[in-house]
Enzyme design. Sequence first.
Site, PDB file in Angstrom:
ATOM      1  N   HIS A   1      -1.739  -2.549  -6.682  1.00 52.08           N
ATOM      2  CA  HIS A   1      -2.346  -2.226  -5.380  1.00 52.08           C
ATOM      3  C   HIS A   1      -3.865  -2.378  -5.480  1.00 52.08           C
ATOM      4  CE1 HIS A   1      -3.147   1.015  -2.124  1.00 52.08           C
ATOM      5  NE2 HIS A   1      -3.196  -0.206  -1.630  1.00 52.08           N
TER       6      HIS A   1
ATOM      7  N   ASN B   1      -3.025   6.219  -1.023  1.00 59.07           N
ATOM      8  CA  ASN B   1      -2.814   6.405   0.413  1.00 59.07           C
ATOM      9  C   ASN B   1      -2.211   7.761   0.775  1.00 59.07           C
ATOM     10  OD1 ASN B   1      -3.979   4.229   1.792  1.00 59.07           O
ATOM     11  ND2 ASN B   1      -2.471   2.894   0.821  1.00 59.07           N
TER      12      ASN B   1
ATOM     13  N   SER C   1       0.819  -1.216   0.000  1.00 55.60           N
ATOM     14  CA  SER C   1       0.000   0.000   0.000  1.00 55.60           C
ATOM     15  C   SER C   1       0.845   1.254   0.000  1.00 55.60           C
ATOM     16  CB  SER C   1      -0.871   0.070   1.251  1.00 55.60           C
ATOM     17  OG  SER C   1      -1.126  -1.151   1.803  1.00 55.60           O
TER      18      SER C   1
ATOM     19  N   GLU D   1      -4.579   0.031  -8.489  1.00 59.23           N
ATOM     20  CA  GLU D   1      -3.599   1.098  -8.770  1.00 59.23           C
ATOM     21  C   GLU D   1      -2.291   0.403  -9.159  1.00 59.23           C
ATOM     22  OE1 GLU D   1      -2.382   3.183  -5.109  1.00 59.23           O
ATOM     23  OE2 GLU D   1      -2.646   5.061  -6.185  1.00 59.23           O
TER      24      GLU D   1
HETATM   25  N1  CAA Z   1     -14.942  -9.511   1.282  1.00 57.63           N
HETATM   26  C1  CAA Z   1     -15.696  -9.701   0.189  1.00 57.63           C
HETATM   27  N2  CAA Z   1     -16.906  -9.146  -0.001  1.00 57.63           N
HETATM   28  C2  CAA Z   1     -17.373  -8.382   1.001  1.00 57.63           C
HETATM   29  C3  CAA Z   1     -16.657  -8.132   2.178  1.00 57.63           C
HETATM   30  C4  CAA Z   1     -15.388  -8.738   2.307  1.00 57.63           C
HETATM   31  N3  CAA Z   1     -14.603  -8.530   3.362  1.00 57.63           N
HETATM   32  N4  CAA Z   1     -17.383  -7.319   2.969  1.00 57.63           N
HETATM   33  C5  CAA Z   1     -18.532  -7.064   2.316  1.00 57.63           C
HETATM   34  N5  CAA Z   1     -18.511  -7.697   1.127  1.00 57.63           N
HETATM   35  C6  CAA Z   1     -19.562  -7.696   0.108  1.00 57.63           C
HETATM   36  C7  CAA Z   1     -20.815  -8.298   0.658  1.00 57.63           C
HETATM   37  O1  CAA Z   1     -20.771  -9.708   0.590  1.00 57.63           O
HETATM   38  C8  CAA Z   1     -21.852  -7.693  -0.231  1.00 57.63           C
HETATM   39  O2  CAA Z   1     -21.877  -8.394  -1.466  1.00 57.63           O
HETATM   40  P1  CAA Z   1     -23.253  -8.536  -2.281  1.00 57.63           P
HETATM   41  O3  CAA Z   1     -23.535  -7.195  -2.852  1.00 57.63           O
HETATM   42  O4  CAA Z   1     -22.950  -9.557  -3.288  1.00 57.63           O
HETATM   43  O5  CAA Z   1     -24.240  -8.984  -1.268  1.00 57.63           O
HETATM   44  C9  CAA Z   1     -21.285  -6.289  -0.517  1.00 57.63           C
HETATM   45  O6  CAA Z   1     -19.896  -6.355  -0.219  1.00 57.63           O
HETATM   46  C10 CAA Z   1     -21.929  -5.242   0.372  1.00 57.63           C
HETATM   47  O7  CAA Z   1     -21.741  -5.651   1.718  1.00 57.63           O
HETATM   48  P2  CAA Z   1     -22.774  -5.401   2.878  1.00 57.63           P
HETATM   49  O8  CAA Z   1     -24.154  -5.294   2.294  1.00 57.63           O
HETATM   50  O9  CAA Z   1     -22.561  -6.418   3.936  1.00 57.63           O
HETATM   51  O10 CAA Z   1     -22.297  -4.067   3.562  1.00 57.63           O
HETATM   52  P3  CAA Z   1     -22.133  -2.624   2.970  1.00 57.63           P
HETATM   53  O11 CAA Z   1     -23.181  -2.268   1.969  1.00 57.63           O
HETATM   54  O12 CAA Z   1     -21.988  -1.811   4.187  1.00 57.63           O
HETATM   55  O13 CAA Z   1     -20.744  -2.647   2.175  1.00 57.63           O
HETATM   56  C11 CAA Z   1     -18.419  -2.362   2.036  1.00 57.63           C
HETATM   57  C12 CAA Z   1     -19.563  -3.059   2.790  1.00 57.63           C
HETATM   58  C13 CAA Z   1     -18.362  -2.837   0.590  1.00 57.63           C
HETATM   59  C14 CAA Z   1     -17.143  -2.777   2.749  1.00 57.63           C
HETATM   60  C15 CAA Z   1     -18.656  -0.808   2.077  1.00 57.63           C
HETATM   61  O14 CAA Z   1     -18.874  -0.401   3.399  1.00 57.63           O
HETATM   62  C16 CAA Z   1     -17.497  -0.009   1.522  1.00 57.63           C
HETATM   63  O15 CAA Z   1     -17.361   0.157   0.318  1.00 57.63           O
HETATM   64  N6  CAA Z   1     -16.649   0.501   2.427  1.00 57.63           N
HETATM   65  C17 CAA Z   1     -15.463   1.268   2.036  1.00 57.63           C
HETATM   66  C18 CAA Z   1     -14.349   0.298   1.723  1.00 57.63           C
HETATM   67  C19 CAA Z   1     -13.099   0.991   1.295  1.00 57.63           C
HETATM   68  O16 CAA Z   1     -12.952   2.215   1.279  1.00 57.63           O
HETATM   69  N7  CAA Z   1     -12.095   0.178   0.936  1.00 57.63           N
HETATM   70  C20 CAA Z   1     -10.781   0.653   0.604  1.00 57.63           C
HETATM   71  C21 CAA Z   1      -9.928   0.637   1.825  1.00 57.63           C
HETATM   72  S1  CAA Z   1      -8.300   1.218   1.476  1.00 57.63           S
HETATM   73  C22 CAA Z   1      -7.469  -0.136   0.903  1.00 57.63           C
HETATM   74  O17 CAA Z   1      -7.944  -1.233   0.858  1.00 57.63           O
HETATM   75  C23 CAA Z   1      -6.114   0.065   0.389  1.00 57.63           C
HETATM   76  C24 CAA Z   1      -5.079   0.439   1.306  1.00 57.63           C
HETATM   77  O18 CAA Z   1      -3.965   0.542   0.825  1.00 57.63           O
HETATM   78  C25 CAA Z   1      -5.253   0.709   2.725  1.00 57.63           C
END
Ligand code: CAA
Length: 314
Positions: A172, A222, A135, A184
């Site tokens: 990424h 990031n 990251s 990315e």
């Molecule tokens: N793995 C796989 N799929 C997942 C999951 C996981 N850990 N968590 C949730 N999902 C899936 C669910 O199964 C669901 O799929 P369907 O549409 O097929 O049912 C879908 O995501 C939506 O989940 P939920 O309905 O349970 O919950 P939600 O609507 O609150 O969504 C979320 C959950 C997708 C995580 C949403 O809250 C979100 O987009 N959050 C922001 C995530 C984000 O910003 N990620 C980037 C982080 S930074 C990074 O990763 C890089 C770094 O370098 C730090």
Amino acid sequence: MALPRTLSVIGAGQMGIGIALVASLRAKIPVILYDRDPSQISKGLGFMDKLLAKDVSKGKISEDDAKAARARIVSISSTSSSSSSDELNWARELAERGTDMVVEAASERLSIKEGIFRALAESLSKDAVLASNTSSISITKLAGAAVDGLGPGVSRASAEGKSCAGRVVGVHFFNPVPVMKLCEVIPGLQTSEATLERAKAFAVACGKEVTTSKDVPGFVSNALLMPFINEAIMCLESRTATRDDIDKTLRLGMGHPMGPLQLADFIGLDTCLAIQETLYEGTHDSKYRPSILLGRMVDAGWLGKKSGKGFYDY
Ligand code: CAA
């Protein structure tokens, strides 16, 4: 652009499992999943099975697709390695099984990643792409470690001639990998154009949109996200607002799917701290200084969702 014939994913944590899943399900590439810890593999594969079953039950994929995706993934851990558990043996095993692209998704620690890239450079065929899902750690630095991995007597210049460092690239992905639409891609200073194109083709085959970032600390994603999360933690630290109100402000006021404190828990507070330290050390810019509260929480072992406690309880 040719896709890998066999992909190896190193690290069966949440990112490694997600990458293995999209590579197998979307890109239909055979995957070798490696983790030193066999319990991490069984936990990760159990989670993957649940995700596949959920996709089947929602009619997103057929049962046959799920079975085929799962069958394309094999796993190895240090204990299943042919001989002793030192780093070179697992890397040789990946080579013997025909790996022509690796995505490293191990812990966000430079010394761990450098060790992995050294071992990969020494063992894998000279055509293999060596990608990191880091990251924030410099791809140029990891490529340097890959050159060092060619062993004593190999000068940097001759190693470059063997296009070793040129095969190292950043890919990424974002968590949850099956859901987030972006990958990315980061070329280091040494990355060849062919490697960059192969990395992009791989990400597209996994169903992702691709952006490219220069190899700066944190890359684009990031360098933007971590000061935002850190500022939210500082707001909590200074009691500007409560945890819930900070998160609610961003969710309801700005339409973010998660507030920054919930997102920090989701990413992992240790990972957030490691990225922020890389940003701060890499730039010496005070705007990236990690908040004291974040460091203390990591000291306490409150790492967010994965440890059951962070800014929230799980
Ligand atoms: N793995 C796989 N799929 C997942 C999951 C996981 N850990 N968590 C949730 N999902 C899936 C669910 O199964 C669901 O799929 P369907 O549409 O097929 O049912 C879908 O995501 C939506 O989940 P939920 O309905 O349970 O919950 P939600 O609507 O609150 O969504 C979320 C959950 C997708 C995580 C949403 O809250 C979100 O987009 N959050 C922001 C995530 C984000 O910003 N990620 C980037 C982080 S930074 C990074 O990763 C890089 C770094 O370098 C730090």
